[in-house]
Design an enzyme around this catalytic site. Structure first.
Site, PDB file in Angstrom:
ATOM      1  N   HIS A  15       0.853  -1.193   0.000  1.00  0.00           N
ATOM      2  CA  HIS A  15       0.000   0.000   0.000  1.00  0.00           C
ATOM      3  C   HIS A  15       0.888   1.242   0.000  1.00  0.00           C
ATOM      4  CE1 HIS A  15      -2.802  -3.078   1.426  1.00  0.00           C
ATOM      5  NE2 HIS A  15      -3.796  -2.263   1.101  1.00  0.00           N
ATOM      6  N   HIS A  21      -3.977   3.303  -3.883  1.00  0.00           N
ATOM      7  CA  HIS A  21      -4.173   2.812  -2.521  1.00  0.00           C
ATOM      8  C   HIS A  21      -3.429   1.511  -2.246  1.00  0.00           C
ATOM      9  CE1 HIS A  21      -6.220   1.456   1.128  1.00  0.00           C
ATOM     10  NE2 HIS A  21      -6.513   0.333   0.498  1.00  0.00           N
ATOM     11  N   GLU A  57     -21.080  -1.519  22.848  1.00  0.00           N
ATOM     12  CA  GLU A  57     -20.346  -2.747  23.176  1.00  0.00           C
ATOM     13  C   GLU A  57     -19.053  -2.879  22.388  1.00  0.00           C
ATOM     14  OE1 GLU A  57     -24.702  -3.438  23.968  1.00  0.00           O
ATOM     15  OE2 GLU A  57     -23.556  -2.742  22.218  1.00  0.00           O
ATOM     16  N   HIS A 104     -31.862 -12.512  22.406  1.00  0.00           N
ATOM     17  CA  HIS A 104     -30.949 -12.356  23.536  1.00  0.00           C
ATOM     18  C   HIS A 104     -30.402 -13.699  24.042  1.00  0.00           C
ATOM     19  CE1 HIS A 104     -32.472  -8.339  23.460  1.00  0.00           C
ATOM     20  NE2 HIS A 104     -31.983  -7.991  24.626  1.00  0.00           N
TER      21      HIS A 104
END
Length: 707
Positions: A47, A284, A442, A506
């Site tokens: 890169h 890139h 989270e 859940h």
């Protein structure tokens, strides 16, 4: 230097030196860019574009602003640098070489994309290598790690700094690209940093407006500066990021001097500058081609037939940096000596933290016994760990907006917050606080915690907590912690169908299989309070390994046979019977089911033995003799696993399983167990039926039978 409250003092500006050495900048920039082009062209990969465009940023940081010690790379109070856009790793590797890191020899630098197994230049930066603070690659993780590193500085400074003795005052610098601003975890972390007012964090945005697919406006057209300001950041613009080193240095120094907010420096650059593909997505992730690199060299006045050229002027430009770094080290060591002389107890505690040591008596804070009444293992977890967290400062504990559910609050805890924040709910704190409200984030909770853990080995041990199902949101960061051998303890509650009415969204049927398979991670599922104590001991003693302690919402019977030392071995015998014709494997919240089934079988004249199996990875670390003795399969005794999770992985240890292969169901916990057949009579019938099948079909012994 900073004051003891973490606010920067005025320090001499590097701008006079920038102006004095400006005559060399053009040659250094050209040399660096051609070096990147050659390194990628050598093996026709890599890169190059971003690293080439960021050259002036690198000179500004490594030469003029950042405080570090190339010959003492683990110097505790060094500035931390994070390359969040990790695909531009040659940017960092090349500056590590130029500034004098001993491990990054010229020969090693040229190992990029080679087949050398000892290469120090992997395709993305890896924490194991000198001068690399965290492993980056999955975009957005690095910026989140940087937030954790800045939080670590704030907490340690607020805890240990005293007037005249700023033993911790380093700055965190983070390079990001367009993609890091698109990943959700990046914005989660950016929002947190602004909320916490981490003025010791500066993010440098390589704004080249290119991603793999094309220009950024293909997918993003928002006002980035406005977004950052809305998140509580100061914003500085640098228009000519390819050449204006003086402007970049000035912006970096403003970032270091910020008193109230983290700083976002928006630096406009050109990806693959001066190559034939400059400013395009092609720059890139691919080498430019032999002819293109030769044309760049001609443009810069270099010999196209020469490669990897670093002339004397460029070498001399960086040669003073190791000595400057050693001066930082010596000054800090003297500071610590004087600090300890004036604050003996605090100094000894601080130096133990620097070494990553826990107080020798930490286990004494764990209860030796527990109430006999049925107890949810999430509550057991609090009984075990909260006395440790209260008394030992190494632990920083937090939750993703589930404090009432995860039982991680200890008496008189102090929140990690900016000291001037006053919330509407009157939950306030300061930077010495060790309880972190992550909000409903989270992924960032786990990723930022990786940064807290990476500040220095075991100086801070982060503890996260949430429902087990939501660790699927956090999984990429949990994986990065395991990959980096960081000690983080994740407390996952509500871990079975027994959690009940919240239903299949859940109920984590499949998640344990992911974490049991993840390398260098301890997934521990304790069956009662005694085993929960064992789980915490194992996790705290695992210095180079993250852990997940998986606990129940519902109450569990407290078993007389369980042992905390048995958890450390991964599996152990709960109930032995030398006449057994079957071994029942119980795990976690369903451990008692195995014991109850054994009693039912005994009443039918079927002898069985029961083992508890809280952690597969710890079991795998035991001797072959121990593993055989626990399982007894080598004696022809079949083993049946009872766990309402996906069966994947249990084929290694069991011959049959009573497991679940569908998503859960929205019912109260006991009703959910009944719906899925986890009643003792039904389980007993399945086991006895399996034993009958074995008598008529011996080949079943060679297959995993799903009961």
């Amino acid at each position: 230097m900073t004051q003891s409250n973490g606010v920067p003092k005025t320090v001499p500006s590097a701008l006079p030196l920038v102006q004095k050495l400006s005559k060399d900048h053009d040659l250094v920039l050209k040399t660096f860019r051609l070096l990147i082009a050659d390194l990628c062209q050598q093996f026709s990969g890599g890169h190059p574009g971003g690293a080439i465009g960021m050259a002036a940023i690198g000179i500004s940081l490594w030469k003029y602003v950042m405080r570090y010690a190339p010959h003492s790379p683990n110097y505790f109070n060094r500035d931390r640098f994070i390359l969040s856009n990790g695909h531009t790793c040659l940017f960092q590797y090349s500056f590590l070489h130029l500034t004098g890191y001993k491990a990054m020899t010229f020969d090693q630098l040229k190992s990029y994309h080679s087949d050398r197994v000892d290469a120090l230049c992997p395709g993305h930066p890896e924490i194991e290598h000198e001068g690399i603070e965290v492993t980056t690659g999955p975009l957005g993780q690095g910026i989140a790690n940087a937030v954790g590193l800045a939080m670590a500085t704030k907490n340690l400074a607020a805890t240990y700094n005293r007037p005249g003795f700023d033993v911790v005052n380093n700055h965190t610098w983070c390079m990001i690209g367009d993609a890091c601003l698109q990943e959700g975890v990046g914005l989660e972390a950016i929002s947190l940093a602004g909320h916490f007012r981490l003025n010791n964090l500066t993010v440098i945005y390589d704004n080249n407006q290119i991603t793999c697919d094309g220009s950024v406006d293909l997918t993003n057209t928002e006002d980035v500066n406005a977004k950052m300001r809305a998140c509580g950041w100061d914003v500085i613009d640098v228009e000519d990021g390819c050449f204006d080193i003086e402007a970049i240095v000035s912006a970096l120094e403003q970032g270091r001097a910020s008193k109230e907010k983290p700083t976002f420096i928006n630096v406009r650059t050109v990806i693959g500058l001066d190559s034939a593909v400059a400013g395009t997505a092609t720059a890139h992730g691919a080498a430019f081609g032999v002819n293109n690199v030769a044309e760049m060299k001609k443009l810069y006045g270099f010999d196209p037939e020469q490669h990897f050229v670093i002339g004397d002027v460029v070498r001399e430009f960086f040669q003073d940096l190791p000595a400057r770094g050693e001066q930082y080290v010596q000054e800090w060591n003297q500071l610590i000596s004087d600090y300890t002389a004036q604050n003996p107890e605090l100094g000894a505690q601080f130096q133990a933290r620097v070494r990553g040591e826990l107080p020798a008596d930490w286990k004494e804070h764990i209860p030796s016994s527990f109430p006999e009444k049925p107890t949810a293992s999430r509550a057991s977890s609090g009984l075990v760990f909260n006395p440790i967290a209260k008394n030992i400062k190494n632990f920083m504990v937090g939750t993703a907006d589930l404090s009432p559910s995860v039982n991680m609050i200890w008496p008189d805890k102090v929140d990690f917050q900016h000291p001037d924040l006053r919330t509407n709910c009157n939950i306030n704190g300061n930077y010495s606080g060790r309880y972190i409200h992550w909000g409903v984030r989270e992924h960032a909770m786990a990723a930022v915690s990786n940064g807290l853990a990476a500040y220095a080995p075991n100086t801070i041990i982060p503890v996260t907590s949430s429902f087990f199902m939501f660790y699927l949101y956090a999984a990429p960061a949990v994986r990065m912690g395991a990959l980096q051998h960081l000690q983080i303890i994740h407390v996952a509650t509500h871990d079975s169908i027994g959690m009940g009415e919240d239903g299949p969204t859940h109920q984590p049927i499949e998640l344990a299989a992911l974490y049991r398979a993840m390398p260098n991670l301890l997934y521990i599922r304790p069956g009662d309070s005694e085993e929960t104590a064992g789980a915490w001991i194992a996790a705290i003693e695992a210095k180079n390994t993250p852990s997940i302690i998986s606990t129940s919402r519902q109450t569990l019977p407290q078993l007389t046979q369980t042992r905390r030392d048995g958890v450390a071995r991964g599996a152990y015998v709960l109930s032995e019977n030398e006449s057994a014709v079957v071994t029942l494997i119980g795990v976690g919240a369903e451990l008692s089911f195995a014991l109850e089934v054994a009693e039912k079988l005994r009443a039918q004249g079927i002898a069985s033995r029961v083992i508890s199996f809280p952690c597969q990875r710890l079991f795998e670390q035991q001797s072959l003799e121990y593993k055989r003795d626990v399982l007894r399969r080598h004696r022809g005794i079949p083993a049946v696993i009872i766990e309402p999770y996906a069966p994947n992985g249990w084929e290694r240890y069991a011959d049959a399983g009573i497991n679940i292969k569908r998503f859960g169901h929205s019912l109260p916990g006991k009703a959910a167990y009944k719906f899925f057949g986890y009643e003792i009579d039904h389980l007993t019938t399945k086991v006895s039926g399996y034993l009958s099948q074995l008598k008529s079909d011996e080949l079943l012994r060679h297959e995993f039978v799903e009961l």
